[in-house]
Scaffold this active site. Structure first.
Site, short mmCIF file in Angstrom:
data_model
loop_
_atom_site.label_atom_id
_atom_site.label_comp_id
_atom_site.label_asym_id
_atom_site.label_seq_id
_atom_site.Cartn_x
_atom_site.Cartn_y
_atom_site.Cartn_z
N CYS A 260 2.41 42.19 -21.93
CA CYS A 260 3.60 42.68 -21.23
C CYS A 260 4.63 41.58 -20.99
O CYS A 260 5.83 41.78 -21.20
CB CYS A 260 3.21 43.33 -19.92
N HIS B 196 7.77 42.83 -13.81
CA HIS B 196 7.57 41.39 -14.03
C HIS B 196 8.92 40.69 -14.11
O HIS B 196 9.85 41.18 -14.76
CB HIS B 196 6.83 41.15 -15.35
#
Length: 340
Positions: free
Chosen positions: A133, A246
């Protein structure tokens, strides 16, 4: 299966990423013929909704892939290692979200906005790997710059949401926060230390070189995706008390000079990127605003005054969505459009 419909199996369907995959398949009107939802015995007896219809979750087994065209995998790495080849043997193409196959030289590692041409190499082993990711959002932001002026070096520090560690980690952050606000003791299970009101400079286990597996994933996957082993990459990955999204502070040294304004213009026209950059208006990417969005948001774009050809960027994305589920579905979309 008709020529315009594809039978799809979602492996790890009840996990965070699996649920998001099912949701995105419906949202993007992926041409699903039959849908098979697969998970471990812990999910036996559960059901999930897709296009207004309830589907029973089946227990993953060796016979799960009969008549399946595409397998979207998001279980643990050991599960993919065992069952992905079985799915391929049954005639399916597997798009795997675990780390197990990523560095296999015969298996393409794909971000559709960055290296879609690699999807054609699925014929090698019938498997396409979905990157980590944190790698995905970084390479989406950097690829236009790499193509324009080249990149010599990348220094990245990540601030990663607990959802990257699964549902238990989300619950732990919630429970610890409630406990602390009520002056109660906290339990630590998903993480080695308290995550609420804290930052943990460790994601995954440590390696002999002092880096974590997560950090070395970013190093190795970035080089493979760009097809350039000469890029110097170093990473520090940190878990922060954020549920979704994130964030990354990225410093790069380019081969040729490019200004911050030129980068803003370049990224404004790049696929999958949203430039969020107006410091006078305090306008920059925020983790809480990335949740549920497809785009990789880029801001705080500025020239590094300590070196000649340096740039700093702040890059944020929904780690469960673009960092996993959406990227997998985008690979499947390109696969059926251009290579089926």
């Amino acid at each position: 299966m008709s020529s315009d419909k594809f039978n799809v199996a979602v492996v790890g369907a009840t996990g965070l990423v699996g649920q998001e995959i099912v949701s995105i398949l419906e949202e993007r009107s992926f041409p699903v013929g039959n849908l098979r939802l697969l998970a471990s015995e812990r999910s036996a007896g559960t059901s999930m909704e897709f296009k207004g219809q309830n589907y029973d979750v089946e227990i993953l087994c060796e016979d799960s892939f009969k008549d399946i065209d595409i397998g979207l995998f998001s279980p643990g790495g050991s599960v993919s290692a065992k069952y992905a080849p079985m799915a391929v043997d049954a005639g399916a193409v597997v798009i795997d979200n675990t780390s197990h196959f990523r560095m296999d030289p015969d298996i393409p590692l794909v971000v559709p906005e960055v290296n879609p041409e690699e999807i054609a190499r699925f014929k090698n082993k019938g498997i396409i790997a979905n990157p980590n990711c944190s790698t995905i959002q970084m390479v989406v932001a950097l690829k236009p710059i790499y193509d324009e002026v080249g990149i010599k070096r990348i220094i990245v520090s990540t601030y990663q949401a607990v959802s990257g560690a699964g549902k238990d980690a989300i619950d732990e952050l919630h429970d610890q926060t409630v406990a602390i606000l009520n002056q109660q003791a906290v339990d630590c299970n998903a993480f080695p230390y308290q995550i609420a009101f804290n930052c943990l400079p460790q994601i995954d286990s440590f390696l002999e070189n002092g880096y974590t597996k997560e950090e070395m994933k970013m190093v190795n996957e970035t080089r493979k995706i760009f097809g350039d082993d000469s890029i110097k990459v170093t990473a520090t990955t940190v878990r922060v008390p954020v549920f979704f999204g994130h964030s990354e502070s990225i410093n790069i040294e380019t081969e040729d000079k490019i200004t911050a304004d030129e980068v803003k213009k370049l990224l404004s026209n790049a696929p999958g990127v949203q430039v969020v950059d107006d410091t006078k208006a305090l306008f920059y990417p925020l983790a809480i605003e990335s949740a549920g969005r497809d785009a990789v948001m880029v801001g705080r774009i500025r020239e590094d005054e300590s070196i000649d050809k340096g740039l700093n960027l702040w890059v944020v994305a929904d780690n469960v969505r673009k960092g996993a589920a959406l990227n997998a579905v985008q690979i499947a979309e390109t696969l059926i459009k251009e290579h089926w």
